[in-house]
Design an enzyme around this catalytic site. Structure first.
Site, PDB file in Angstrom:
ATOM      1  N   ARG A  12       1.059  -1.069   0.101  1.00 21.51           N
ATOM      2  CA  ARG A  12      -0.118  -0.148   0.080  1.00 21.51           C
ATOM      3  C   ARG A  12       0.915   1.471   0.583  1.00 21.51           C
ATOM      4  O   ARG A  12       0.951   1.888  -0.698  1.00 21.51           O
ATOM      5  CB  ARG A  12      -0.742  -0.173   0.925  1.00 21.51           C
ATOM      6  CG  ARG A  12      -2.337   0.683   1.289  1.00 21.51           C
ATOM      7  CD  ARG A  12      -1.781   2.283   1.102  1.00 21.51           C
ATOM      8  NE  ARG A  12      -1.265   2.946   2.907  1.00 21.51           N
ATOM      9  CZ  ARG A  12      -0.888   3.815   3.724  1.00 21.51           C
ATOM     10  NH1 ARG A  12      -0.572   4.524   2.566  1.00 21.51           N
ATOM     11  NH2 ARG A  12      -0.231   3.759   4.909  1.00 21.51           N
ATOM     12  N   ASP A  13       1.552   1.696   1.566  1.00 21.33           N
ATOM     13  CA  ASP A  13       2.107   2.948   1.145  1.00 21.33           C
ATOM     14  C   ASP A  13       3.948   2.696  -0.074  1.00 21.33           C
ATOM     15  O   ASP A  13       3.623   3.638  -0.626  1.00 21.33           O
ATOM     16  CB  ASP A  13       2.757   2.959   2.779  1.00 21.33           C
ATOM     17  CG  ASP A  13       3.372   4.163   3.471  1.00 21.33           C
ATOM     18  OD1 ASP A  13       2.831   5.236   2.335  1.00 21.33           O
ATOM     19  OD2 ASP A  13       3.141   4.204   4.394  1.00 21.33           O
ATOM     20  N   HIS A 209       3.946   3.995  12.979  1.00 22.73           N
ATOM     21  CA  HIS A 209       3.781   3.505  11.605  1.00 22.73           C
ATOM     22  C   HIS A 209       4.850   5.021  11.325  1.00 22.73           C
ATOM     23  O   HIS A 209       4.502   6.244  11.515  1.00 22.73           O
ATOM     24  CB  HIS A 209       1.910   4.510  10.851  1.00 22.73           C
ATOM     25  CG  HIS A 209       2.678   4.187   9.393  1.00 22.73           C
ATOM     26  ND1 HIS A 209       2.169   3.016   8.558  1.00 22.73           N
ATOM     27  CD2 HIS A 209       2.990   5.356   8.277  1.00 22.73           C
ATOM     28  CE1 HIS A 209       2.303   3.493   7.601  1.00 22.73           C
ATOM     29  NE2 HIS A 209       2.912   5.083   7.264  1.00 22.73           N
ATOM     30  N   HIS A 211       8.602   6.441   9.845  1.00 25.75           N
ATOM     31  CA  HIS A 211       9.168   6.755   8.284  1.00 25.75           C
ATOM     32  C   HIS A 211      10.238   6.998   8.935  1.00 25.75           C
ATOM     33  O   HIS A 211      10.833   7.248   9.799  1.00 25.75           O
ATOM     34  CB  HIS A 211       8.382   8.127   7.359  1.00 25.75           C
ATOM     35  CG  HIS A 211       7.669   7.481   6.761  1.00 25.75           C
ATOM     36  ND1 HIS A 211       6.720   8.047   5.870  1.00 25.75           N
ATOM     37  CD2 HIS A 211       5.876   6.595   6.671  1.00 25.75           C
ATOM     38  CE1 HIS A 211       5.543   7.885   5.012  1.00 25.75           C
ATOM     39  NE2 HIS A 211       5.541   6.725   6.205  1.00 25.75           N
ATOM     40  N   CYS A 242      10.312   8.832  -0.229  1.00 24.32           N
ATOM     41  CA  CYS A 242       9.957  10.558   0.163  1.00 24.32           C
ATOM     42  C   CYS A 242       9.694  11.030  -0.489  1.00 24.32           C
ATOM     43  O   CYS A 242      10.559  11.727  -1.225  1.00 24.32           O
ATOM     44  CB  CYS A 242      10.048  11.072   1.224  1.00 24.32           C
ATOM     45  SG  CYS A 242      10.122  12.022   2.261  1.00 24.32           S
ATOM     46  N   ASN A 251       9.186   4.386   4.680  1.00 23.95           N
ATOM     47  CA  ASN A 251       8.380   3.639   5.788  1.00 23.95           C
ATOM     48  C   ASN A 251      10.013   2.891   6.239  1.00 23.95           C
ATOM     49  O   ASN A 251      11.302   3.138   5.302  1.00 23.95           O
ATOM     50  CB  ASN A 251       8.240   2.891   5.724  1.00 23.95           C
ATOM     51  CG  ASN A 251       6.247   2.916   4.995  1.00 23.95           C
ATOM     52  OD1 ASN A 251       5.760   3.039   3.789  1.00 23.95           O
ATOM     53  ND2 ASN A 251       5.723   3.366   6.394  1.00 23.95           N
TER      54      ASN A 251
HETATM   55 ZN    ZN Z   1       3.886   6.289   4.910  1.00 22.64          ZN
END
Ligand code: ZN
Length: 313
Positions: A12-13, A209, A211, A242, A251
């Site tokens: 997903r991310d 969560h 990063h 990013c 992440n």
């Molecule tokens: Zn994220």
């Protein structure tokens, strides 16, 4: 032995931030491979507008495909009640909606201010609570930009805690703390986690969560597990990078996180050697993308002790 759940968010991310559109088959290959390495929670996609994020257009099919494993927690992200409906219909086990503490970021990200987002969350909560308890997915609000915002700058910690309390009072099962912009530090993480715990109870915040934009990801993760957080989101190979900081990983890297936890004696149920093989397998599906992580380049130390892996069902 202390158990930590690694929630893999790469499909997903990671995939939502790269240009490559991975096929449904490719996504299921990835999910299957991580399952084989012992991963038991995967955020497989999001139910968002296909025009905005064509990478996520097949999320319903991915959820359905992943459901063949009865002991895999399938998580999805939804931006609104329409997405929540789709997630329920597909059969996701965990539904997460982001509430960006920076209102400017919220408007930019989901085109809704805080009042509108709270309405949306209430509508999702009402929908989820109609599902019979035995099949009801866990509905979670992700407190996005909780550690700072690229547009607004500092985000007031008392406000983060207030908003957490507000959504939890609405009946939402849990909140998650998200360092969306990779600005957090361990001391800040501790203040936010303990602040929310003291106000709302420890059972209402169990996951973070993080990063790694500024290289603080593992330091923050370590502080989180030492405090008693039991679920950590991470992405295979730090996929996605990013968008605001070219060259910086997105992440935290699942492989490096598993290495740290396993070396310290925490049990994740993941076989790290198998996971490193998965990295190669998935990297081959995404040859255009940049892969991060130190453990994969350096290799496992000779004395690295394998942790017991979960049995497949
Ligand atoms: Zn994220």
């Amino acid at each position: 032995m202390k158990q930590i759940t690694i929630s893999e968010v790469g499909p997903r991310d990671g995939l939502q931030s790269v240009d490559t559109i991975l096929s449904t088959e490719g996504k299921l290959t990835w999910i299957e491979a991580e399952y084989g390495a012992g991963v038991r929670e995967i955020e497989v996609g999001s139910f968002v507008s296909q025009t905005l994020l064509p990478q996520m257009a097949d999320t319903a099919a991915v959820v359905k495909g992943a459901r063949r494993h009865t002991d895999l927690v399938i998580a999805v992200l939804v931006p609104n009640v329409r997405g929540c409906e789709a997630a329920l219909e597909a059969g996701a086990h965990k539904i997460s909606i982001p509430l960006s503490l920076s209102e400017t970021h919220s408007l930019k990200n989901v085109r809704r201010d805080h009042a509108q987002m709270l309405e949306e969350i209430a509508a999702c909560q009402a929908l989820v609570s109609q599902v019979p308890e035995a099949d009801r997915p866990c509905f979670e609000v992700g407190l996005a930009t909780a550690f700072g915002c690229t547009i607004e700058g500092a985000v007031d910690e008392a406000f983060v805690i207030d908003m957490a309390a507000r959504v939890l009072e609405m009946g939402v099962a849990e909140v998650g703390l998200s360092d969306t912009t990779g600005m957090g530090n361990p001391a800040q993480l501790e203040r936010l986690v303990t602040g929310i715990w003291q106000r709302c109870g420890e059972s209402r915040l169990t996951g973070v969560h993080l990063h790694n934009t500024r290289g603080q990801g593992l330091a923050n993760a370590l502080r989180a597990v030492e405090l008693g957080i039991t679920t950590l989101d991470s992405s295979l190979g730090g996929l996605g990078g990013c968008p605001f900081a070219p060259g910086a990983s997105g992440n935290i890297v699942t492989e490096d996180l598993v290495f740290m936890l396993a070396s310290m004696g925490y049990s994740t149920g993941i076989d790290l050697e198998a996971l490193l093989a998965v990295r190669h397998q998935v990297a081959a599906l995404l040859p255009e993308e940049e892969w991060f992580g130190f453990t994969a380049s350096a290799g496992l130390p000779k004395h690295f002790e394998k942790m017991p892996m979960r049995e497949a069902s």
